[in-house]
Design an enzyme around this catalytic site. Structure first.
Site, PDB file in Angstrom:
ATOM      1  CG  ASN A 211      60.357  35.518  -9.683  1.00 14.33           C
ATOM      2  OD1 ASN A 211      59.999  35.333 -10.828  1.00 14.33           O
ATOM      3  ND2 ASN A 211      59.894  36.492  -8.935  1.00 14.33           N
ATOM      4  CE  LYS A 290      45.852  20.406  -1.288  1.00 12.49           C
ATOM      5  NZ  LYS A 290      46.284  19.118  -0.798  1.00 12.49           N
ATOM      6  CB  ILE A 310      59.974  47.328  -4.531  1.00 10.59           C
ATOM      7  CG1 ILE A 310      58.863  46.308  -4.241  1.00 10.59           C
ATOM      8  CG2 ILE A 310      60.594  47.840  -3.232  1.00 10.59           C
ATOM      9  CD1 ILE A 310      59.355  44.965  -3.742  1.00 10.59           C
ATOM     10  CE  LYS A 340      64.473  45.534 -16.696  1.00 10.28           C
ATOM     11  NZ  LYS A 340      64.394  44.123 -16.379  1.00 10.28           N
TER      12      LYS A 340
HETATM   13  O1  C5P Z   1      61.289  45.035 -13.933  1.00  5.96           O
HETATM   14  P1  C5P Z   1      62.346  44.052 -13.685  1.00  5.96           P
HETATM   15  O2  C5P Z   1      61.906  42.909 -12.837  1.00  5.96           O
HETATM   16  O3  C5P Z   1      63.064  43.546 -14.905  1.00  5.96           O
HETATM   17  O4  C5P Z   1      63.436  44.900 -12.904  1.00  5.96           O
HETATM   18  C1  C5P Z   1      64.374  44.338 -12.081  1.00  5.96           C
HETATM   19  C2  C5P Z   1      64.759  45.293 -10.982  1.00  5.96           C
HETATM   20  O5  C5P Z   1      63.607  45.903 -10.403  1.00  5.96           O
HETATM   21  C3  C5P Z   1      65.418  44.571  -9.842  1.00  5.96           C
HETATM   22  O6  C5P Z   1      66.297  45.479  -9.232  1.00  5.96           O
HETATM   23  C4  C5P Z   1      64.245  44.221  -8.960  1.00  5.96           C
HETATM   24  O7  C5P Z   1      64.645  43.992  -7.628  1.00  5.96           O
HETATM   25  C5  C5P Z   1      63.380  45.438  -9.084  1.00  5.96           C
HETATM   26  N1  C5P Z   1      61.929  45.179  -8.977  1.00  5.96           N
HETATM   27  C6  C5P Z   1      61.225  45.686  -7.913  1.00  5.96           C
HETATM   28  N2  C5P Z   1      59.881  45.505  -7.817  1.00  5.96           N
HETATM   29  C7  C5P Z   1      59.203  44.819  -8.774  1.00  5.96           C
HETATM   30  C8  C5P Z   1      59.918  44.281  -9.865  1.00  5.96           C
HETATM   31  C9  C5P Z   1      61.270  44.473  -9.939  1.00  5.96           C
HETATM   32  O8  C5P Z   1      61.831  46.313  -7.019  1.00  5.96           O
HETATM   33  N3  C5P Z   1      57.894  44.636  -8.670  1.00  5.96           N
END
Ligand code: C5P
Length: 396
Positions: A211, A290, A310, A340
């Site tokens: 990302n 690879k 997470i 959200k």
């Molecule tokens: O779902 P989204 O990515 O839009 O949400 C963003 C928030 O969720 C951020 O705080 C990001 O650190 C957390 N997040 C996470 N685990 C994931 C995806 C997002 O903790 N798999």
């Protein structure tokens, strides 16, 4: 600038670590502080006042009877209208003097003459046996009782060749301690866990999916939390950033690793801030070797599977810390932000206004909680991080 407008008296006593104070002075002035150097006679044996004058941009004082001060009271004048006195290096002898209120040179006299509210920070530097000596430890305990901050010392190799406690903190560490001393300890005794940076999901041993995230915002929040007195653990994806001073950093690569490390460290945490840009999907059929580009039309077919969320996992724990999420939306932030927050089940969600914040030093935020939303106007990420820590501290 972290020390903009701050006036600091930098006291130097005798010790080989004096040579590091040249660099420390440069760091203080670069951070915006105005530095007035005062040296004991012993300090002048290690580095000259000329050097310190050139680096601080101000004449150096070494003598109680310096005629340059109109009223000939440098011990009074130099300890007024300043924001802090920092003694670095601070010798065992000078610790003794401070502990007993001695006034037999300019530096010790101005410390005794300082207003009670003026912060005094000392950075001990001495041989390991001198530091461990019962008398030195008694003096250190007395200084702490008197509200004097003792910075370090650190353990390591010493100028004399011996190894152990007594090394002065490095100039960069001293700078962080001085900056932190100006911040209220609004998270004292609290434990803060953060995620920051991107994750990296392998396709094969040399390729992967990641990302756009520099980690700057998360690292700035970790630094601000530690300045506020918290014990900070930072679970970080791959970034080029240096670990903020005093922060415990655990490196991970994939979202699954980040998830596992967070869940094994979440017990006993007071606050969890999920700043990481976590990959939503990982490659299900990642290759151990690879992938070879054998022919022109030979295109790998990747299958994806979902990564664990997470933040949502932590927010669903029975004994959960205060959870803070982040959102970077390309449009409709005000609507998606609150949606959200509710979907993730967190009391506070922080939206990046505009999604082009990646890698930049500035940002603009909007906070969503159950009372509505609040903007934190465009500012340096470190300033915003400090404001956010104040917002979190006010809510827990
Ligand atoms: O779902 P989204 O990515 O839009 O949400 C963003 C928030 O969720 C951020 O705080 C990001 O650190 C957390 N997040 C996470 N685990 C994931 C995806 C997002 O903790 N798999």
């Amino acid at each position: 600038m972290d020390l903009a407008g701050k006036r600091i008296v930098l006291g130097m006593t005798g010790g080989i670590a004096c040579y590091k104070i040249a660099e420390f002075t440069r760091l203080l002035t670069k951070a915006g502080a105005s530095v007035q150097v005062v040296m004991t006679q012993a300090a002048t044996k290690f580095i000259t006042p000329v050097t310190m004058q050139a680096l601080s941009g101000h004449p150096v004082y070494t003598d109680q009877w310096d005629a340059r001060i109109d009223n000939n009271m440098p011990h009074i004048d130099l300890s007024r209208e300043v924001d802090a006195i920092v003694i670095a290096p601070c010798s065992a002898d000078f610790m003794f003097k401070l502990a007993h209120g001695a006034c037999d040179d300019l530096l010790s006299t101005l410390c005794v003459a300082r207003p009670m509210t003026l912060p005094l920070l000392v950075a001990p530097a001495m041989n390991v046996e001198m530091w461990q000596n019962a008398a030195t430890q008694r003096n250190a305990a007395q200084l702490r009782t008197d509200g004097i901050a003792i910075l370090g010392p650190d353990a390591g190799e010493q100028a004399c060749g011996e190894i152990g406690m007594g090394r002065m903190l490095e100039p960069e560490q001293l700078l962080e301690e001085v900056i932190a001393s100006f911040h209220r300890k609004i998270l004292a005794g609290k434990r803060v866990l953060l995620t920051a940076g991107p994750t990296f999901e392998p396709i094969d041993p040399v390729r992967g999916i990641t990302n756009l995230s520099s980690g700057k915002m998360g690292y700035a929040i970790a630094r601000a939390a530690r300045e506020a007195g918290a014990e900070v653990t930072l679970v970080s994806g791959p970034t080029a950033l240096t670990t903020p001073y005093g922060v415990h950093r655990i490196n991970v690569q994939t979202a699954q690793q980040m998830h596992d490390v967070v869940l094994s460290h979440v017990d006993g945490q007071d606050v969890f801030v999920a700043v990481a840009a976590v990959a939503d999907w990982r490659v299900k059929n990642a290759s151990k070797q690879k992938l070879k580009k054998t022919g022109e039309h030979d295109i790998p077919h990747l299958e994806f599977e979902q990564n664990p969320d997470i933040l949502a996992s932590v927010a669903a724990l029975p004994a959960k810390p205060y959870c803070v999420g982040f959102a970077a939306e390309s449009e409709n932030l005000l609507r998606y932000g609150e949606e959200k927050r509710q979907k993730k089940g967190v009391p506070l969600l922080v939206g990046n206004i505009g999604h082009q914040t990646f890698g930049k030093d500035e940002n603009e935020l909007v906070l969503f909680d159950d009372k509505g939303n609040k903007r934190l106007p465009r500012a340096d990420k470190q300033d915003l991080a400090r404001q956010l820590i104040a917002e979190i501290a006010a809510r827990i």
